[in-house]
Design a protein around this motif. Structure first.
Motif, PDB file in Angstrom:
ATOM      1  N   PHE A  57       0.828  -1.208   0.000  1.00  0.00           N
ATOM      2  CA  PHE A  57       0.000   0.000   0.000  1.00  0.00           C
ATOM      3  C   PHE A  57       0.863   1.259   0.000  1.00  0.00           C
ATOM      4  O   PHE A  57       0.501   2.265  -0.616  1.00  0.00           O
ATOM      5  CB  PHE A  57      -0.955  -0.004   1.190  1.00  0.00           C
ATOM      6  N   LYS A  58       1.983   1.216   0.686  1.00  0.00           N
ATOM      7  CA  LYS A  58       2.873   2.383   0.716  1.00  0.00           C
ATOM      8  C   LYS A  58       3.433   2.698  -0.669  1.00  0.00           C
ATOM      9  O   LYS A  58       3.776   3.846  -0.965  1.00  0.00           O
ATOM     10  CB  LYS A  58       4.020   2.160   1.698  1.00  0.00           C
ATOM     11  N   LYS A  59       3.528   1.684  -1.506  1.00  0.00           N
ATOM     12  CA  LYS A  59       4.069   1.886  -2.858  1.00  0.00           C
ATOM     13  C   LYS A  59       3.025   2.398  -3.836  1.00  0.00           C
ATOM     14  O   LYS A  59       3.362   2.710  -4.984  1.00  0.00           O
ATOM     15  CB  LYS A  59       4.663   0.570  -3.367  1.00  0.00           C
ATOM     16  N   CYS A  60       1.767   2.484  -3.407  1.00  0.00           N
ATOM     17  CA  CYS A  60       0.724   3.016  -4.288  1.00  0.00           C
ATOM     18  C   CYS A  60       0.893   4.530  -4.419  1.00  0.00           C
ATOM     19  O   CYS A  60       0.885   5.249  -3.416  1.00  0.00           O
ATOM     20  CB  CYS A  60      -0.662   2.735  -3.710  1.00  0.00           C
ATOM     21  N   ASN A  61       1.035   5.007  -5.629  1.00  0.00           N
ATOM     22  CA  ASN A  61       1.152   6.448  -5.847  1.00  0.00           C
ATOM     23  C   ASN A  61       0.853   6.756  -7.307  1.00  0.00           C
ATOM     24  O   ASN A  61       0.583   5.849  -8.109  1.00  0.00           O
ATOM     25  CB  ASN A  61       2.547   6.951  -5.457  1.00  0.00           C
ATOM     26  N   VAL A  62       0.908   8.014  -7.673  1.00  0.00           N
ATOM     27  CA  VAL A  62       0.516   8.407  -9.021  1.00  0.00           C
ATOM     28  C   VAL A  62       1.527   7.968 -10.073  1.00  0.00           C
ATOM     29  O   VAL A  62       1.227   8.011 -11.271  1.00  0.00           O
ATOM     30  CB  VAL A  62       0.293   9.934  -9.111  1.00  0.00           C
ATOM     31  N   TYR A  63       2.711   7.544  -9.641  1.00  0.00           N
ATOM     32  CA  TYR A  63       3.689   7.051 -10.600  1.00  0.00           C
ATOM     33  C   TYR A  63       3.666   5.526 -10.700  1.00  0.00           C
ATOM     34  O   TYR A  63       4.112   4.965 -11.696  1.00  0.00           O
ATOM     35  CB  TYR A  63       5.091   7.537 -10.232  1.00  0.00           C
ATOM     36  N   SER A  64       3.155   4.861  -9.678  1.00  0.00           N
ATOM     37  CA  SER A  64       3.048   3.408  -9.746  1.00  0.00           C
ATOM     38  C   SER A  64       1.847   2.981 -10.578  1.00  0.00           C
ATOM     39  O   SER A  64       1.783   1.839 -11.027  1.00  0.00           O
ATOM     40  CB  SER A  64       2.936   2.811  -8.340  1.00  0.00           C
ATOM     41  N   ARG A  65       0.900   3.873 -10.773  1.00  0.00           N
ATOM     42  CA  ARG A  65      -0.277   3.591 -11.600  1.00  0.00           C
ATOM     43  C   ARG A  65      -0.021   4.160 -13.000  1.00  0.00           C
ATOM     44  O   ARG A  65       0.031   5.374 -13.183  1.00  0.00           O
ATOM     45  CB  ARG A  65      -1.518   4.228 -11.000  1.00  0.00           C
ATOM     46  N   SER A  66       0.105   3.286 -13.966  1.00  0.00           N
ATOM     47  CA  SER A  66       0.457   3.732 -15.322  1.00  0.00           C
ATOM     48  C   SER A  66      -0.570   4.701 -15.879  1.00  0.00           C
ATOM     49  O   SER A  66      -0.240   5.616 -16.637  1.00  0.00           O
ATOM     50  CB  SER A  66       0.606   2.520 -16.241  1.00  0.00           C
ATOM     51  N   GLU A  67      -1.844   4.525 -15.490  1.00  0.00           N
ATOM     52  CA  GLU A  67      -2.903   5.397 -16.006  1.00  0.00           C
ATOM     53  C   GLU A  67      -2.797   6.816 -15.458  1.00  0.00           C
ATOM     54  O   GLU A  67      -3.355   7.754 -16.043  1.00  0.00           O
ATOM     55  CB  GLU A  67      -4.285   4.825 -15.659  1.00  0.00           C
ATOM     56  N   CYS A  68      -2.092   6.986 -14.354  1.00  0.00           N
ATOM     57  CA  CYS A  68      -2.030   8.298 -13.702  1.00  0.00           C
ATOM     58  C   CYS A  68      -0.898   9.179 -14.229  1.00  0.00           C
ATOM     59  O   CYS A  68      -0.968  10.404 -14.111  1.00  0.00           O
ATOM     60  CB  CYS A  68      -1.836   8.136 -12.187  1.00  0.00           C
ATOM     61  N   LYS A  69       0.122   8.573 -14.786  1.00  0.00           N
ATOM     62  CA  LYS A  69       1.339   9.318 -15.088  1.00  0.00           C
ATOM     63  C   LYS A  69       1.085  10.526 -15.968  1.00  0.00           C
ATOM     64  O   LYS A  69       1.692  11.588 -15.783  1.00  0.00           O
ATOM     65  CB  LYS A  69       2.372   8.392 -15.743  1.00  0.00           C
ATOM     66  N   ASP A  70       0.203  10.388 -16.951  1.00  0.00           N
ATOM     67  CA  ASP A  70      -0.053  11.473 -17.893  1.00  0.00           C
ATOM     68  C   ASP A  70      -1.409  12.134 -17.654  1.00  0.00           C
ATOM     69  O   ASP A  70      -1.939  12.801 -18.543  1.00  0.00           O
ATOM     70  CB  ASP A  70       0.026  10.951 -19.331  1.00  0.00           C
ATOM     71  N   CYS A  71      -1.951  11.969 -16.463  1.00  0.00           N
ATOM     72  CA  CYS A  71      -3.263  12.555 -16.139  1.00  0.00           C
ATOM     73  C   CYS A  71      -3.074  13.890 -15.445  1.00  0.00           C
ATOM     74  O   CYS A  71      -2.336  13.993 -14.463  1.00  0.00           O
ATOM     75  CB  CYS A  71      -4.060  11.611 -15.246  1.00  0.00           C
ATOM     76  N   PHE A  72      -3.774  14.905 -15.920  1.00  0.00           N
ATOM     77  CA  PHE A  72      -3.614  16.250 -15.349  1.00  0.00           C
ATOM     78  C   PHE A  72      -4.121  16.344 -13.923  1.00  0.00           C
ATOM     79  O   PHE A  72      -3.726  17.240 -13.177  1.00  0.00           O
ATOM     80  CB  PHE A  72      -4.336  17.284 -16.232  1.00  0.00           C
ATOM     81  N   ALA A  73      -4.992  15.432 -13.516  1.00  0.00           N
ATOM     82  CA  ALA A  73      -5.596  15.522 -12.188  1.00  0.00           C
ATOM     83  C   ALA A  73      -4.819  14.747 -11.132  1.00  0.00           C
ATOM     84  O   ALA A  73      -5.237  14.686  -9.973  1.00  0.00           O
ATOM     85  CB  ALA A  73      -7.038  15.014 -12.230  1.00  0.00           C
ATOM     86  N   LYS A  74      -3.670  14.179 -11.488  1.00  0.00           N
ATOM     87  CA  LYS A  74      -3.007  13.227 -10.601  1.00  0.00           C
ATOM     88  C   LYS A  74      -2.621  13.816  -9.249  1.00  0.00           C
ATOM     89  O   LYS A  74      -2.693  13.128  -8.229  1.00  0.00           O
ATOM     90  CB  LYS A  74      -1.777  12.634 -11.283  1.00  0.00           C
ATOM     91  N   PHE A  75      -2.223  15.092  -9.212  1.00  0.00           N
ATOM     92  CA  PHE A  75      -1.825  15.672  -7.932  1.00  0.00           C
ATOM     93  C   PHE A  75      -3.016  16.232  -7.145  1.00  0.00           C
ATOM     94  O   PHE A  75      -2.836  16.756  -6.047  1.00  0.00           O
ATOM     95  CB  PHE A  75      -0.781  16.768  -8.141  1.00  0.00           C
ATOM     96  N   TYR A  76      -4.217  16.108  -7.710  1.00  0.00           N
ATOM     97  CA  TYR A  76      -5.425  16.535  -7.004  1.00  0.00           C
ATOM     98  C   TYR A  76      -6.180  15.341  -6.424  1.00  0.00           C
ATOM     99  O   TYR A  76      -6.803  15.453  -5.375  1.00  0.00           O
ATOM    100  CB  TYR A  76      -6.328  17.326  -7.938  1.00  0.00           C
ATOM    101  N   CYS A  77      -6.120  14.209  -7.115  1.00  0.00           N
ATOM    102  CA  CYS A  77      -6.794  13.014  -6.592  1.00  0.00           C
ATOM    103  C   CYS A  77      -5.811  12.031  -5.986  1.00  0.00           C
ATOM    104  O   CYS A  77      -6.222  11.061  -5.351  1.00  0.00           O
ATOM    105  CB  CYS A  77      -7.603  12.328  -7.688  1.00  0.00           C
ATOM    106  N   SER A  78      -4.520  12.245  -6.198  1.00  0.00           N
ATOM    107  CA  SER A  78      -3.451  11.410  -5.631  1.00  0.00           C
ATOM    108  C   SER A  78      -3.545   9.949  -6.054  1.00  0.00           C
ATOM    109  O   SER A  78      -3.118   9.058  -5.338  1.00  0.00           O
ATOM    110  CB  SER A  78      -3.467  11.505  -4.098  1.00  0.00           C
TER     111      SER A  78
END
Length: 470
Positions: free
Chosen positions: A406-427
C-alpha cells in the motif's frame, strides 16, 4: 505537462508539475495549444529552452495562427508564454518522479483509524458496501475493551505525530452509543498522558439522533457526517428502514437541527447518487434549499450487474451535471445563498505536501479500519476481505508485506495516472475502488477517474470566477 480546457467562458491552462493555473485570453490559449501539440517542443522543453529554440517555435506559432490574429498580438502572446516558461509556471519539469522512490522507505506512523463500533444497522440501504452493517460476516458491537485497545494502538504506532483522527463508523455507530461516549472519555484521558490530540468524528444515518446525542456531538466531535441522498423520493428509494418504510421524514428535521446547532460548520450532509438520480445536481440544490451549507454527494460504487450502478453510457450525463452544479454554485454565491460542495473545494495555495499529493489517503499504512473484534484492515472498504487482514489490536500489524504494498501506491506506480492532469489533485484515487473494479490496488477505476477530472476542472473554474468577481 499542461492541461487546457474551456469552462463557463473561461480559458484555463493548468501547469501540472508546478501547480500554477493561468486564466488567459483566446490568443494565448491558442498559442500554447500550438506548442503543446508539437512533439518536438515537448521533448526540447525537458532540457534547456535556449533562445534559438524560442525563435524556432515563435515562427511556428505565428505561421499557425497568422490568419486568426495580428502579428503584433501574436508577438505579445509569445513573449508572455516564454516569460511563464522561464518562471517555471508553464511547461515546468517534473521534479517528483525522482523522489517517489523514497515513499516506501519513509517511516510509517498511523495517523487515523476508522473505528467500526458497530457491524449492524437500522437501515437497509440498497447500495451498502457493508451489507447492512455486516461486512460479509456477522453482526456485532465493539466492546469497550476492544475500543480502548484500538486507541492505545494508534497512540503507540503514531510516532511523534501529535494530532490523531478517529472516526466512529458502522453500520450505524449510534447503535453502540454508550461505548462511543466511553471511548471519547478514555481518549481524552489518554491524550493528556501521551501528549497527543484526538480529533473525533462520527458518521451517522440520523435515525437515533436526539438532543442528548447532539449535545455530546457538539462538544466532542470535530466533524459529523450525516447521511441523506437528497430529495425524498430519491432518498427513500435507496435508504429505507428495515421494514421498508422511508427514512427521509424521520431524519431531515434532526439533521437540520444538528446543522444549526453546529452553526452550519464542522459537518457534512453526505449523499450518494446512483443511476436512478443522474440529475444529482437537483439533490444538491435540495440540500441547499433545506438550509444545509456543507454538502457532499458521491457517485455510487457498485458491481456492474447492479441495476443502480453507474455505467459507461451514463458518464457524459454525469459530467454535464457537474457543469450544471458549478453554474448553480456561482449563481447562489452571487445571490448570497452560497454553500460549500466538498468536491469543488480546492486549495491552490496551501494544499497537502507533495508526498500526500502523490500517495493519497494513506490507506493500509497511515489510515486503518478496526472491526468490532479488533481486526485491522487497510480501510473500511476492505473490511471483510480476509486477504487484506493486516493484524489486530492485540498483536499489531502482522502483514507488513501488505503495508509495504500500500505504501508503494502512488501516481507514478499507476500507469494510467502518469499522464493525467488531475493526478496531484486526486493522488491516484481510491485503492479500494481500483481493487474492486480491476483486482489491483495499483490500477484505476476509469469511470471514477472521468468524474474526478471533471470535478477538478469545475473546481478551478470556480476559483477563477471567484477571483474575477472580486
Amino acid at each position: 505537462m499542461i492541461h487546457q480546457y474551456k469552462n463557463n467562458g473561461y480559458d484555463i491552462i493548468m501547469d501540472i508539475n508546478s501547480g500554477a493555473v493561468h486564466v488567459v485570453d483566446d490568443i494565448l490559449y491558442d498559442a500554447v495549444k500550438v506548442l503543446d501539440e508539437n512533439e518536438e517542443f515537448k521533448e526540447i522543453i525537458k532540457g534547456d529552452f535556449t533562445d534559438s529554440y524560442k525563435e524556432k517555435f515563435s515562427d511556428e506559432i505565428k505561421n499557425n495562427l497568422k490568419d486568426k490574429y495580428s502579428h503584433d498580438d501574436l508577438c505579445e502572446a509569445i513573449g508572455e508564454i516564454y516569460n511563464l516558461i522561464d518562471d517555471e509556471t508553464l511547461f515546468s519539469k517534473d521534479l517528483y518522479e525522482g523522489i517517489v522512490e523514497n515513499l516506501p522507505s519513509m517511516q510509517t506512523v498511523v495517523k487515523a483509524l476508522c473505528l467500526h463500533v458497530t457491524h449492524d444497522c437500522n437501515l437497509a440501504c440498497k447500495y451498502c458496501f457493508a451489507e447492512e452493517g455486516e461486512y460479509h460476516g456477522e453482526r456485532g458491537l465493539m466492546s469497550l475493551e476492544v475500543g480502548k485497545k484500538a486507541l492505545d494502538f494508534i497512540i503507540e504506532n503514531s510516532g511523534s505525530r501529535k494530532n490523531l483522527e478517529v472516526d466512529f463508523f458502522g453500520g450505524e455507530p449510534l447503535m453502540n452509543w454508550e461505548v462511543v461516549k466511553e471511548l471519547v472519555k478514555y481518549g481524552r484521558q489518554r491524550e493528556k498522558e501521551a501528549n497527543k490530540n484526538f480529533r473525533f468524528t462520527l458518521t451517522t444515518n440520523g435515525m437515533l439522533l436526539n438532543d442528548e446525542v447532539m449535545e455530546f456531538l457538539n462538544k466532542e466531535m470535530s466533524n459529523v457526517v450525516i447521511s441523506l441522498d437528497g430529495r425524498k423520493e430519491v432518498n427513500d428509494r435507496m435508504r429505507p428502514r428495515r421494514g421498508g418504510q422511508g427514512s427521509y421524514d424521520v431524519i431531515v428535521p434532526k439533521f437540520q437541527k444538528l446543522a444549526e446547532s453546529r452553526n452550519q460548520t464542522d459537518y457534512y450532509i453526505r449523499g450518494t447518487f446512483t443511476r436512478y438520480n443522474l440529475d444529482f445536481s437537483e439533490d444538491v440544490k435540495h440540500f441547499a434549499d433545506l438550509g444545509f451549507k456543507q454538502i457532499s454527494i458521491e457517485p455510487v460504487v457498485a458491481p456492474k450487474e447492479a441495476d443502480y450502478a453507474i455505467r459507461e453510457e451514463d458518464v457524459n450525463k454525469i459530467l454535464d451535471e457537474y457543469d450544471n452544479l458549478a453554474k448553480e454554485f456561482i449563481k447562489r454565491r452571487k445571490e448570497g445563498k452560497g454553500f460549500n460542495f466538498f468536491h469543488f473545494m480546492i486549495d491552490l495555495d496551501q494544499g497537502p505536501c507533495i508526498y500526500k499529493r502523490m500517495s493519497g489517503c494513506g490507506a493500509g499504512s497511515e489510515y486503518l479500519a478496526v472491526t468490532p473484534w479488533g481486526d485491522l484492515y487497510p480501510c473500511h472498504q476492505f473490511v471483510g476481505n480476509t486477504d487484506f487482514l493486516l493484524g489486530n489490536v492485540d498483536e499489531g500489524i502482522k502483514r507488513t508485506d501488505l503495508v509495504s504494498k500500500f505504501k508503494k501506491c502512488n501516481v507514478y506506480s499507476r500507469s494510467e495516472c502518469k499522464d493525467c492532469f488531475a493526478k496531484f489533485y486526486c493522488s491516484g484515487g481510491c485503492a479500494a475502488n481500483s481493487f474492486n473494479f480491476t483486482g489491483d490496488i495499483n490500477s484505476t477505476y476509469e469511470i471514477g477517474c472521468k468524474m474526478q477530472r471533471k470535478r477538478v476542472e469545475c473546481s478551478i473554474m470556480l476559483k477563477a470566477d471567484e477571483a474575477f468577481s472580486e
